[in-house]
Design an enzyme around this catalytic site. Sequence first.
Site, PDB file in Angstrom:
ATOM      1  CB  SER A 236      -4.129   3.474  -2.040  1.00 37.71           C
ATOM      2  OG  SER A 236      -4.957   4.204  -2.932  1.00 37.71           O
TER       3      SER A 236
ATOM      4  CD  GLU B 235      -9.887   1.090   5.427  1.00 35.87           C
ATOM      5  OE1 GLU B 235      -9.455   0.497   6.441  1.00 35.87           O
ATOM      6  OE2 GLU B 235      -9.144   1.484   4.506  1.00 35.87           O
TER       7      GLU B 235
ATOM      8  CD  GLU C 284      -7.937  -3.965  -0.123  1.00 40.36           C
ATOM      9  OE1 GLU C 284      -6.709  -3.971  -0.322  1.00 40.36           O
ATOM     10  OE2 GLU C 284      -8.551  -2.972   0.298  1.00 40.36           O
TER      11      GLU C 284
END
Length: 273
Positions: free
Chosen positions: A55, A123, A190
């Site tokens: 991020s 991920e 998420e």
Amino acid sequence: MYVASDAPARKAVTLPALKSMKEQGRKITMLTAYDASFAAHLERAGVDVALVGDSLGMVVQGHGSTLPVTLADVVYHTRAVARGLSATLLVADLPFMSDRDVPHAMEAAAQLMAAGAAMIKIEGAGPICEVIAALTARDVPVCAHLGLTPQSVHKLGGYRVQGREQAAADKLMADARAVVEAGAELLVLECVPSDLAGRISQALAVPVIGIGAGPQTDGQVLVVYDLLGLTPGKSPKFSKNFLSGREGVTDAIAAYVSDVREGRFPAAEHSFS
């Protein structure tokens, strides 16, 4: 600037400690950090886990997604964050395509661990499970990340809630089981409906950390810039400005820690159905 040595002494957070917290029903707190100063604030406020997230590509570097972030970027920020921590567990992201095969993932993980990370976040599921298995077989702790996976933003068609349809919910549950079977010891969910996130948390033996996944997970994570109201533009629905009405950064982070542990955050308005 104060550093980790200035913070009140506390016992180091470990992976077994996080699992024990899940078993005892104690909420886990996680926040992103990108430099030593913010890391020291997390340490002083008693945050359990610090995440050097990709991020940083959006909130630090100003990109429109996490995709431009390089391994060198994450290594640099991991070194900086590690200097501000003593007890807080440090997790670092594997950036886009650094997990494209086992050899590349192994080399990337080696660099991040050498920079100070205690755990690597990755991920996805499917072919990623082979990478997770290879890393954990060589004693690299892995945090999996499912649901809205920002590195897949183009495939997903944007930053959208995942798992609302039954087929998607079933796949998300299956993927969660698969990454844990491959060896993941922590899972970030998420932008997932609260009820689904709760079912996944109950089904897994490892701690599940939510961001936009409701209050039923084993803990919460936010981007620290969102928590402080620093991110330009509209704040995410799942976040809250904890700095508003408080004197400083440490107070804001401590309020977040308290609200998560006491079940006050996230509330219904920060969750998806």
